[in-house]
Design an enzyme around this catalytic site. Structure first.
Site, short mmCIF file in Angstrom:
data_model
loop_
_atom_site.label_atom_id
_atom_site.label_comp_id
_atom_site.label_asym_id
_atom_site.label_seq_id
_atom_site.Cartn_x
_atom_site.Cartn_y
_atom_site.Cartn_z
N ASP A 11 0.87 -1.18 0.00
CA ASP A 11 0.00 0.00 0.00
C ASP A 11 0.90 1.22 0.00
O ASP A 11 1.65 1.45 0.97
CB ASP A 11 -0.90 0.03 1.24
CG ASP A 11 -2.02 -0.99 1.17
OD1 ASP A 11 -2.39 -1.40 0.06
OD2 ASP A 11 -2.54 -1.38 2.24
N ASP A 130 -14.43 -4.44 -0.78
CA ASP A 130 -14.23 -4.18 0.65
C ASP A 130 -15.56 -4.37 1.38
O ASP A 130 -16.27 -3.40 1.67
CB ASP A 130 -13.73 -2.75 0.87
CG ASP A 130 -12.38 -2.49 0.24
OD1 ASP A 130 -11.57 -3.42 0.17
OD2 ASP A 130 -12.13 -1.34 -0.18
#
Length: 259
Positions: A11, A130
């Site tokens: 990330d 998600d």
């Protein structure tokens, strides 16, 4: 028997790999190119690189970073973040990525999956989702609602229905990132992963919650994931790719040897 894949996740925020818990309280880890080389040479099967602030900042993904990753690693890798249209997909693939991950864009414009699959091939298009747990089974039969934009936006979409819709549109792989488990290192959300894996006919990648090798063994053996994304396990130097694969191999999980 098909081997299972171990996929480190990078990330990236402001040019630095970062890690948080449930998308919050991020701490900086290191240089994405250096980590990409370390994990690639260490024997991981694939990499995934997310430009996690691109969408929020209204800018395209950092193409130069993608080019640099492609230059230094020799394994497949996917990228996501800041993908706004087909041209962005093209630029990412042209820069050397093997797969493009779409999340918020696909929710806002599901047709982008069909067009991306038609032009670039289903194998290049990954759906990132998600989901967050909910008790509203009337509205969300699976028990999970799809969120976007770092859990900030609740979509009103059921997770399993969305996975099946994306499959019908031509997506080649689904990454199931549990918002509730993200960064906790308490284990993958097995119920969620298994439901999606058994509900679609394409590869499913488990994401969110990996903290020990037993968590990986469970998500492969009990939830039938095809691959698992890990981050903190490696970032915090608790494990190496080699040590993880050795333990999983001993537990009877088929592992691919080093490239």
């Amino acid at each position: 028997m098909l081997t299972k894949r171990i996929v480190p996740c990078l990330d990236v925020r402001n040019g630095v790999v970062t890690k948080g818990v449930k998308f919050q309280n991020n701490v900086d880890i290191g240089d994405p190119i250096e980590l990409a080389v370390e994990y690639s040479e260490g024997g991981c099967d694939e990499l995934v690189v997310y430009d996690i602030t691109a969408s929020a900042e209204g800018r395209p993904i950092d193409i130069e970073m993608v080019k640099e990753v492609a230059r230094v690693v020799h394994i497949p890798f996917a990228v996501g973040g800041g993908i706004r249209n087909l041209e962005d997909m093209y630029q990412v693939l042209l820069a050397g990525a093997d797969k493009v991950s779409v999340n918020s864009l696909a929710v806002d414009n599901p047709g982008i999956i069909r067009e991306g699959a038609r032009i670039f091939g289903s194998q290049c298009i990954v759906l990132g989702m998600d989901p967050v747990k909910t008790n509203d089974r009337a509205k969300f039969p699976s028990g999970y609602e799809i969120t976007t934009r770092g859990f900030r936006n609740h979509t009103g979409m059921d997770a399993l229905n969305w996975a099946r819709t994306a499959e019908d549109l031509g997506v080649g792989e689904i990454v199931v990132n549990s918002v509730d488990a993200d960064g906790t290192r308490d284990g993958f959300e097995l119920n969620l992963t298994k439901m999606i894996a058994e509900g679609v006919g394409i590869p499913v990648v488990a994401s969110g919650g990996a903290g020990t090798c037993q968590h990986l063994i469970d998500v492969f053996k009990l939830a039938h994931a095809d691959a698992a994304i890990i981050a903190s396990m490696l970032h915090m130097d608790d494990y190496t790719i080699a040590s993880i694969k050795a333990e999983l191999d001993e537990a009877g999980v088929p592992m691919r040897k080093k490239w």
